[in-house]
Scaffold this active site. Structure first.
Site, mmCIF file in Angstrom:
data_model
loop_
_atom_site.group_PDB
_atom_site.id
_atom_site.type_symbol
_atom_site.label_atom_id
_atom_site.label_comp_id
_atom_site.label_asym_id
_atom_site.label_seq_id
_atom_site.Cartn_x
_atom_site.Cartn_y
_atom_site.Cartn_z
ATOM 1 N N HIS A 172 1.924 6.438 6.456
ATOM 2 C CA HIS A 172 0.765 7.272 6.123
ATOM 3 C C HIS A 172 0.107 7.752 7.412
ATOM 4 C CE1 HIS A 172 0.417 6.303 1.724
ATOM 5 N NE2 HIS A 172 1.378 5.513 2.130
ATOM 6 N N LYS A 222 -1.960 5.015 -10.388
ATOM 7 C CA LYS A 222 -3.360 4.624 -10.598
ATOM 8 C C LYS A 222 -3.549 4.323 -12.091
ATOM 9 C CE LYS A 222 -4.427 6.069 -6.336
ATOM 10 N NZ LYS A 222 -4.809 5.181 -5.248
ATOM 11 N N LYS A 267 -5.155 1.586 -9.685
ATOM 12 C CA LYS A 267 -4.313 0.764 -8.823
ATOM 13 C C LYS A 267 -4.309 -0.705 -9.203
ATOM 14 C CE LYS A 267 -7.615 0.982 -4.957
ATOM 15 N NZ LYS A 267 -7.650 1.454 -3.579
ATOM 16 N N LYS A 294 4.695 5.120 -6.007
ATOM 17 C CA LYS A 294 4.284 4.144 -4.996
ATOM 18 C C LYS A 294 3.365 3.081 -5.580
ATOM 19 C CE LYS A 294 1.390 4.015 -0.836
ATOM 20 N NZ LYS A 294 0.284 3.291 -1.451
ATOM 21 N N ASN A 338 -7.566 -9.541 25.009
ATOM 22 C CA ASN A 338 -8.821 -10.129 25.461
ATOM 23 C C ASN A 338 -9.844 -9.124 25.925
ATOM 24 O OD1 ASN A 338 -9.059 -12.782 25.166
ATOM 25 N ND2 ASN A 338 -8.294 -13.370 27.177
ATOM 26 N N GLU A 389 -1.518 -0.004 -1.957
ATOM 27 C CA GLU A 389 -1.411 -0.995 -0.878
ATOM 28 C C GLU A 389 -1.930 -2.374 -1.287
ATOM 29 O OE1 GLU A 389 -5.196 1.391 -0.223
ATOM 30 O OE2 GLU A 389 -3.133 1.784 -0.821
ATOM 31 N N SER A 407 -1.333 11.758 2.187
ATOM 32 C CA SER A 407 -1.753 11.177 0.922
ATOM 33 C C SER A 407 -3.265 11.061 0.905
ATOM 34 C CB SER A 407 -1.111 9.790 0.777
ATOM 35 O OG SER A 407 -1.580 9.136 -0.366
ATOM 36 N N HIS A 425 2.419 1.381 4.744
ATOM 37 C CA HIS A 425 1.034 1.796 4.525
ATOM 38 C C HIS A 425 0.165 1.240 5.652
ATOM 39 C CE1 HIS A 425 -2.943 2.270 2.771
ATOM 40 N NE2 HIS A 425 -2.411 3.167 1.976
#
Length: 466
Positions: free
Chosen positions: A318, A166, A168, A192, A114, A195, A370, A285
């Site tokens: 990461h 990639k 990705k 990998k 809060n 994400e 990375s 990640h």
């Protein structure tokens, strides 16, 4: 009368207690407080303590039914931040009983739930937490930790190498699996999922899992090394996430992955428990971290999010690259990298560590470097992160002019050359480029990579920005 004094309260009367001796069981927090003009720092610090523990804005009669002294947060120390006007570090101690055991979720709801919208404050940042050992012992922590991971993978004495596949988004599962195979076959330890690869129309999760498992078994058979691919189990519901982790286990793969901030700490802790129970490593990640940690004067510093992850559970996380980034980050990044790996970390303000933190044998987490790194960075990365790390080259592998396997081979050769040079006593900081150039003489793959990407200037001296 009603037997209590009604009305709006002055927080510092109750919640600012400079004479308080902190207990070993207290959770301690360091907040960077920027009060509104005219609000004294003691009042602001006390307001933070109150609003993040037992306080409410007015006196209520039910206060008489409990012991405030036993349950209230206390602001026990305030110091000005040098170089900033009207900014203070407020230290707050919370009694352990305010928190549910084994729940990072509840810890954050209490401490940062809060108070960040509080009107008396212009800005507020949680810089660090000291978690008492009695609270740490209520958490499982990482599913396996650094040593168990090395034993499972049979890889010792060097950093591990990874690569994010990639582009990705947009590849079909079969083409994706092919890229995984090529990178692992060329010499990487891991590939990998990005994400944001979850289960989209162009590639559903089950198809990806199958083709990636096939790829890593093939690469394993051909190289004689254990290989892994971080299968992203992040999903829209906890049930679906666990379903994906179960399928990964049935395929016999070594590791799955989770986006712990977007997925949430509750989901992450459930997944970490599943992973320990079923022998899966868990790669984490930190997507969304910069929303929380990028502003210097408001939000939550990443070292707190890293500490929370070690409690919730993850084997890799990461944690930035240090190289090619702003100066001043090196010491601070290494501060939370050591906080992830070591069993004990000493208070050291020059590294951003506000509290001494023992981890009482909770397993460690491997930091993952990375983003924007390539073969010329290898000496710097080996020097900065040491053996207990994962170095990930996405574009630095897939961008190789000869394709993925040579890209992977170039990275592996560069890494082995750096580790060997270091073990023979060479100075990676000073001789880094020369070490890479020498290795490139007997590796055409590395030589080609060296021409595509440029040598870097590796300057150690950093301007600290605490």
């Amino acid at each position: 009368g009603v037997g209590f004094k009604a009305g709006v309260k002055d927080y510092k009367l109750t919640y600012y207690t400079p004479e308080y001796q902190t207990l070993d069981t207290d959770i301690l927090a360091a907040f960077r407080v920027t009060p509104q003009p005219g609000v004294p720092p003691e009042e602001a610090g006390a307001a933070v303590a109150a609003e993040s523990s037992t306080g409410t804005w007015t006196t209520v009669w039910t206060d008489g039914l409990t012991s405030l002294d036993r349950y209230k947060g206390r602001c026990y120390h305030i110091e000005p931040v040098s170089g900033e006007e009207n900014q203070f570090i407020a230290y707050v101690a919370y009694p352990l009983d305010l928190f549910e055991e084994g729940s990072v979720t509840n810890m954050f709801t209490s401490i940062v739930g809060n108070v960040f919208g509080f009107k008396a404050l212009r800005a507020l940042r949680l810089e660090d937490l000291r978690i008492p050992t009695s609270y740490i012992k209520t958490f499982q922590g990482p599913p396996h930790g650094i040593q168990v991971e090395r034993d499972k993978l049979n890889k010792y004495g060097r950093p591990l190498l990874g690569c994010t596949i990639k582009p990705k988004l947009g590849l079909s599962a079969k083409n994706y699996g092919r890229a995984v195979y090529e990178c692992l076959r060329g010499g990487l330890d891991f590939t990998k999922d990005d994400e944001n690869v979850n289960s989209q129309p162009f590639m559903r999760w089950r198809d990806r899992f199958l083709f990636c498992a096939e790829a890593l078994y093939k690469a394993q058979a051909e190289t004689g090394e254990i290989k892994g691919h971080y299968l992203n189990a992040t999903a829209g519901t906890c049930e679906e996430m666990i379903k994906r982790a179960v399928f990964a286990r049935e395929l016999g793969v070594p590791i799955v992955m989770h986006d712990y901030l977007t997925g949430g700490f509750t989901a992450n802790t459930s997944l970490a428990h599943y992973c320990r129970d079923n022998g899966l490593l868990l790669h984490i990640h930190r997507a969304m971290h910069a929303v929380l940690d990028r502003q210097k004067n408001h939000g939550i510093h990443f070292r707190v999010l890293a500490k929370a992850l070690r409690m919730s559970g993850g084997d890799h996380i990461h944690s930035g690259t240090v190289v090619g980034k702003l100066e001043g980050e090196r010491d601070i990044t290494l501060g939370f990298v050591d906080l992830l790996r070591d069993d004990f970390i000493e208070k050291d303000r020059s590294r951003g560590i506000y509290f001494t933190q023992p981890w009482v044998s909770l397993p460690g987490v491997l930091p993952v470097a990375s983003g924007g790194i390539h073969v010329w960075h290898m000496p710097a990365l080996t020097e900065i992160f040491g053996d207990d790390s994962v170095l990930q080259f996405g574009g630095g592998t897939l961008g190789h002019p000869w394709g993925n396997p040579p890209g992977a081979a170039a990275n592996r050769v560069a890494l082995e050359a750096c580790v060997q040079a270091r073990n023979q006593g060479q100075d990676l900081a000073r001789e880094g480029n020369e070490i890479i150039r020498r290795a490139a003489k007997w590796s055409p793959e590395l030589s080609s990579a060296c021409e595509v990407w440029k040598e870097i200037k590796f300057i150690f001296e950093a301007m600290d920005t605490l």
